[in-house]
Structures are given as C-alpha cells and as structure tokens.
Design an enzyme around this catalytic site. Sequence first.
Site, short mmCIF file in Angstrom:
data_model
loop_
_atom_site.label_atom_id
_atom_site.label_comp_id
_atom_site.label_asym_id
_atom_site.label_seq_id
_atom_site.Cartn_x
_atom_site.Cartn_y
_atom_site.Cartn_z
N PHE A 130 0.86 -1.19 0.00
CA PHE A 130 0.00 0.00 0.00
C PHE A 130 0.89 1.23 0.00
CE2 PHE A 130 -2.44 3.49 1.77
CZ PHE A 130 -3.57 3.44 0.97
N ASP A 215 9.18 2.79 1.75
CA ASP A 215 8.01 3.53 2.21
C ASP A 215 7.88 3.33 3.71
OD1 ASP A 215 5.51 4.41 2.94
OD2 ASP A 215 4.49 3.62 1.16
N LYS A 244 2.49 9.75 8.03
CA LYS A 244 1.67 9.46 9.20
C LYS A 244 2.16 10.04 10.55
CE LYS A 244 -1.18 5.66 7.63
NZ LYS A 244 -0.83 5.14 6.31
#
Length: 393
Positions: A130, A215, A244
């Site tokens: 993702f 990532d 995040k």
Amino acid sequence: MNWQQRWPAAMMSNYGAPQVMLTRGKGSRVWDIDGNEYVDLIAGIAVNALGHGDPRITDAITDQLNTLGHVSNLYASEPGLKLAEKLVELTGNTSTRVFFCNSGAEANEAAFKMTRLTGRTKVVVAEGSFHGRTMGSLALTAQAGKADPFRPLPGEVTVVPFGDAQALEQAVDSSTAAVFLEPIQGEGGVIVPPPGFLQAARRITSALGALLVLDEVQSGIGRTGKWFAYQWDDVTPDVITLAKGLAGGIPIGAVIGIGDAASLFQPGMHGSTFGGNPISARAALAVIGAIEDDDLLNRAVTAGEKLAASVMQAAGDAVTEVRGKGLLRAAALNGVASADMERALRANGVLANPVSPTAIRMAPALTIADADIADAAEAWSKSLQTVMNGTST
Ligand SMILES: *Cc1c(COP(=O)(O)O)cnc(C)c1O
C-alpha cells in the site's frame, strides 16, 4: 437529525458510514459523542505518536501560528529548514536531502516522479503493498480492490511476492528504475518480511543501478523502535518516504533522498504549496523532540512487547500470534472474524482496526501507558467471550 443521518447526505460514500463520532481525546484515551470512553489502540492509523492533546505539540503549533503560519515555498522559513536538518541527521548521512509535502500518497507520488529522472520507467513492487491513492501511488499499490477500478495507471509495474528475495532478483533488471517496499507492510496486514529480505533487496537494486525506495509512511519515526524500520536491518535505501506519525496528527509528508537520489529533482521539477509549512514543521519537531526526551524508541519496543504478550495471554487460543515490531502490531485471529472482533472490542471500550479479515491491527501512541495496555487486554478477554458466545453487539 443525528450525525449518522447527516453523514450520507453530505459525505461521499468512499469510506462507508463510520460507527463512532469522536469528540475528545487525551493521551491514549478518546471519548465519543455519547460520552463513551475508549483506549485508543489505533491512534489515527499510526499517526498520533504522542497520543491526543500532548502540550508539546499544541504549544508549538499555537506559538507558530501566532508568529508566522504560512509562507509558501517562495520564501524560506526556519521550522521547515530545521526539520529537514533534523531528518538529515536521523539518516546519519550528510548527503541526505529532503522534500516536504502533505501526505503519504504525495510522498510516494514524488518518489515515483523521481524514479523517472533516472531515465528508466520500470518499477517493481510487492504483493499486498500500500503506497497511497493518487494515480501514481495507486499504480504502486498491489491490491486489486483498490487499484483495478482506476486502470490504466501510470508506469510499467511488476509485482512480486513480499519477502521473496528470489522473485525480486528475477524481476529486477538493468532497465528497472526502482523497487518500492514497505519495511513492514502496514495496510497489507502488518507483515514482517523474513530476516535478510531488505538486505537482499539492497544488494539486488545496487547491482543493477535501480533505486531502493523504502516507504516508511507507517513504520517510520519511532513506530517500530527505531527512527526508521529499515535501521533494524542495517541497510541504506536511496529514498525514504514519510508521513503518518511524523507530525503527530498535523498533516505532513516527506521524501528523503540519500546519495545520488538526493539530487534527482532539479529546480522547477516538483513542488507543493503547503509542503514544509511552519505549522506542520513545528509539530514534527515537537514529535521528534519528545521521542528523544522521553526515550520513546525504547518505550515503543517495551510497550510493544507488553501489548503483544498481554493480548496473547488475554485471548488464549483465539489469537495465534501478535506479529509486528515495536508498536506496529497485528493480532492474528483463530476462528474469529476481525469485523466481529473489532465490534466487540469497541463495545468493551477499545478502538482497534480489522486490517484484514483475520487480523486486528494495533498501532497506539508511542506514549501509551502500561495501565492503558492492561485495560485493553482486559477488553480483549471480555470481547472474546462475547464473540465466542455469539452474543456480539
Ligand atoms: C497510509 C500509508 C500511505 C498513504 O498515506 P496517506 O497520507 O493516506 O496518503 C502510504 N504508504 C503507507 C505505507 C501507508 O501506510
């Protein structure tokens, strides 16, 4: 009309109707509009690194807003520069350079654009990955349900099984621009690759002149007990993406280039109006400062082990393992559907995330207290009784 009736009349239906409206939070506790209290084991999806209402963040951003809130990238401002300097320091490499944006998808979008500047167009990603929801980052997201409705997507993307070094070696050749990997897959179900996988990925990409893009949007900034999850494996990537947890709940994203990758973007090639704005940057500096001051890297490790052990003990046979690292965790369920488990946990005062049909993700604040973990474990035990008895709410 109550909020659940107002919601579909004003909101697009991309998220499905939420079950809870939260109104207030403090530390690892949140309260909903009906006054119910919860232990927050999901923390805005691994975002609220310091929990809710930490004065170090609120003081920093209040001070910054009262001083200078936004300038665009036509002008320099001190907080963004300071944050970039801090991130350079955290990578331990003086060649590191930073670009700021506002989200994880934007960070991976920028990284994807950077790979085109190598003169190559092929990328390799992992099954279950993702990387975000923009057209570019979605092209890197190997989850059919999310990507298929939007094809054609950009790029020549090859998908290999996550954690399979041999498959990766076969997929990467001298025309590969980059390999994109999450050091631990988050949305894919909190999947830790086998030992040595990142090192193999580094060896394979280096040998063929492809970039290794890691990532760390979910795994970075202390979540696993290191600043970056790849630091457990003693590798140096070419590019790191962050978002995040970086500013503890204030929107921010970052692309970090190391070595040659640091200078791929030339003037005019990329930009973001909000990227690196003083407010987000001050929040991120507060988060990083708190992690240093309170030794939250080590706390993430001990709290993560405590959470895993407590849930295992409370759940008995219903949980086969609590996988992950630090405070990025998933409980693998045995004979219980994650949707039922999530609902039962919620009814017993715990917010957690059914990340897959068979797993519950837990990614609480790095500051979560032992008492919160103990209360959450008790709720696991109660919730399992409800689910097993089929009397789920
Ligand atoms: C959440 C996430 C993204 C996307 O971030 P957004 O801020 O939602 O765009 C990208 N990569 C990983 C690993 C993520 O966990």
